[in-house]
Design a protein around this motif. Structure first.
Motif, PDB file in Angstrom:
ATOM      1  N   ASN A  59     -25.980 -16.706 -15.193  1.00 26.48           N
ATOM      2  CA  ASN A  59     -25.963 -15.670 -14.157  1.00 26.48           C
ATOM      3  C   ASN A  59     -24.587 -15.093 -13.848  1.00 26.48           C
ATOM      4  N   SER A  60     -23.516 -15.809 -14.153  1.00 27.10           N
ATOM      5  CA  SER A  60     -22.161 -15.338 -13.853  1.00 27.10           C
ATOM      6  C   SER A  60     -21.454 -14.749 -15.071  1.00 27.10           C
ATOM      7  N   LEU A  61     -22.098 -14.769 -16.212  1.00 27.68           N
ATOM      8  CA  LEU A  61     -21.487 -14.308 -17.456  1.00 27.68           C
ATOM      9  C   LEU A  61     -21.234 -12.810 -17.412  1.00 27.68           C
ATOM     10  N   THR A  62     -19.971 -12.424 -17.495  1.00 25.34           N
ATOM     11  CA  THR A  62     -19.615 -11.007 -17.456  1.00 25.34           C
ATOM     12  C   THR A  62     -19.051 -10.500 -18.769  1.00 25.34           C
ATOM     13  N   GLU A  63     -18.634 -11.425 -19.654  1.00 25.27           N
ATOM     14  CA  GLU A  63     -18.082 -10.988 -20.937  1.00 25.27           C
ATOM     15  C   GLU A  63     -18.496 -11.950 -22.047  1.00 25.27           C
ATOM     16  N   LEU A  64     -19.003 -11.370 -23.130  1.00 22.39           N
ATOM     17  CA  LEU A  64     -19.475 -12.131 -24.282  1.00 22.39           C
ATOM     18  C   LEU A  64     -18.951 -11.478 -25.550  1.00 22.39           C
ATOM     19  N   ASP A  65     -18.233 -12.235 -26.351  1.00 22.46           N
ATOM     20  CA  ASP A  65     -17.659 -11.704 -27.589  1.00 22.46           C
ATOM     21  C   ASP A  65     -18.456 -12.223 -28.780  1.00 22.46           C
ATOM     22  N   PHE A  66     -19.231 -11.317 -29.371  1.00 21.32           N
ATOM     23  CA  PHE A  66     -20.075 -11.601 -30.525  1.00 21.32           C
ATOM     24  C   PHE A  66     -19.601 -10.765 -31.710  1.00 21.32           C
ATOM     25  N   ARG A  67     -18.311 -10.479 -31.797  1.00 20.83           N
ATOM     26  CA  ARG A  67     -17.791  -9.475 -32.734  1.00 20.83           C
ATOM     27  C   ARG A  67     -18.062  -9.728 -34.208  1.00 20.83           C
ATOM     28  N   ASN A  68     -18.384 -10.942 -34.597  1.00 20.64           N
ATOM     29  CA  ASN A  68     -18.662 -11.221 -36.006  1.00 20.64           C
ATOM     30  C   ASN A  68     -20.098 -11.655 -36.266  1.00 20.64           C
ATOM     31  N   ALA A  69     -20.916 -11.642 -35.244  1.00 16.53           N
ATOM     32  CA  ALA A  69     -22.292 -12.139 -35.368  1.00 16.53           C
ATOM     33  C   ALA A  69     -23.220 -11.136 -36.045  1.00 16.53           C
ATOM     34  N   THR A  70     -24.126 -11.698 -36.838  1.00 14.96           N
ATOM     35  CA  THR A  70     -25.210 -10.914 -37.418  1.00 14.96           C
ATOM     36  C   THR A  70     -26.517 -11.539 -36.959  1.00 14.96           C
ATOM     37  N   PHE A  71     -27.530 -10.709 -36.840  1.00 16.11           N
ATOM     38  CA  PHE A  71     -28.804 -11.186 -36.313  1.00 16.11           C
ATOM     39  C   PHE A  71     -29.971 -10.843 -37.245  1.00 16.11           C
ATOM     40  N   LYS A  87     -24.073  -6.370 -15.243  1.00 16.16           N
ATOM     41  CA  LYS A  87     -22.749  -5.853 -15.593  1.00 16.16           C
ATOM     42  C   LYS A  87     -22.100  -6.602 -16.748  1.00 16.16           C
ATOM     43  N   ILE A  88     -22.885  -7.323 -17.531  1.00  9.29           N
ATOM     44  CA  ILE A  88     -22.329  -8.056 -18.666  1.00  9.29           C
ATOM     45  C   ILE A  88     -21.780  -7.084 -19.713  1.00  9.29           C
ATOM     46  N   LYS A  89     -20.649  -7.447 -20.306  1.00  4.05           N
ATOM     47  CA  LYS A  89     -20.049  -6.676 -21.395  1.00  4.05           C
ATOM     48  C   LYS A  89     -20.147  -7.524 -22.651  1.00  4.05           C
ATOM     49  N   VAL A  90     -20.719  -6.954 -23.705  1.00  6.43           N
ATOM     50  CA  VAL A  90     -20.896  -7.674 -24.965  1.00  6.43           C
ATOM     51  C   VAL A  90     -20.183  -6.906 -26.075  1.00  6.43           C
ATOM     52  N   GLY A 110     -25.998  -4.130 -18.874  1.00  2.00           N
ATOM     53  CA  GLY A 110     -24.819  -4.359 -19.678  1.00  2.00           C
ATOM     54  C   GLY A 110     -24.187  -3.172 -20.362  1.00  2.00           C
ATOM     55  N   THR A 111     -23.026  -3.461 -20.922  1.00  2.00           N
ATOM     56  CA  THR A 111     -22.264  -2.531 -21.739  1.00  2.00           C
ATOM     57  C   THR A 111     -22.074  -3.199 -23.096  1.00  2.00           C
ATOM     58  N   ILE A 112     -22.409  -2.463 -24.145  1.00  3.97           N
ATOM     59  CA  ILE A 112     -22.258  -2.993 -25.496  1.00  3.97           C
ATOM     60  C   ILE A 112     -21.142  -2.215 -26.172  1.00  3.97           C
ATOM     61  N   GLU A 113     -20.161  -2.933 -26.703  1.00  5.51           N
ATOM     62  CA  GLU A 113     -19.047  -2.296 -27.392  1.00  5.51           C
ATOM     63  C   GLU A 113     -19.014  -2.760 -28.835  1.00  5.51           C
ATOM     64  N   ILE A 114     -18.787  -1.804 -29.736  1.00  7.19           N
ATOM     65  CA  ILE A 114     -18.608  -2.148 -31.145  1.00  7.19           C
ATOM     66  C   ILE A 114     -17.126  -2.387 -31.372  1.00  7.19           C
TER      67      ILE A 114
END
Length: 131
Positions: A59-71, A87-90, A110-114
């Protein structure tokens, strides 16, 4: 369920984890209520098949860095981001990952950034809010 229920942790360093052979990350970070940011940029998810409730109730997670992940091999990601903050930023690596995360976060969250590797001018990202 490696860190599931570690509800008081506000930070966690998993950058040295070797995840190249991991197929199941179900509930890995589930119910980590106080976690504010998580750097998963070193995670190799090329063999990942299951991510059920992976970050549910963070619930408190505001930033997540998945920059190399594939799904592309994920077959079950039910409730992956259940109760994610709006307001999470991924940070993700490409359009495919961006679409996957947007679908998991849900409408208006959220906000998704490449991620774009640093240039001489510095790091740049393409940003879009999912509304």
């Amino acid at each position: 369920r490696m860190f599931a229920g570690c509800s008081s942790l506000t930070t966690l360093d998993v950058t040295s984890f070797n995840t190249s052979n991991v197929t199941n990350m179900n509930r890995m970070f589930d119910s980590m209520y106080a976690l504010k940011s998580l750097d998963l940029s070193s995670f190799d998810t090329s063999n990942l098949e299951e991510a059920v409730s992976f970050l549910a109730y963070c619930n408190s997670l505001t930033e997540l860095d998945f920059r190399n992940a594939t799904f592309s091999n994920v077959t079950d990601s039910t409730n992956m981001f259940q109760s994610a903050p709006s307001k999470i930023k991924v940070i993700v690596k490409d359009e495919e990952a961006k679409t996957f995360i947007q679908n998991k976060l849900g409408e208006g969250k959220g906000t998704i950034e490449i991620y774009t590797p640093p240039s001489e001018e510095g790091t740049t990202t393409e940003s879009e809010t999912t509304t």
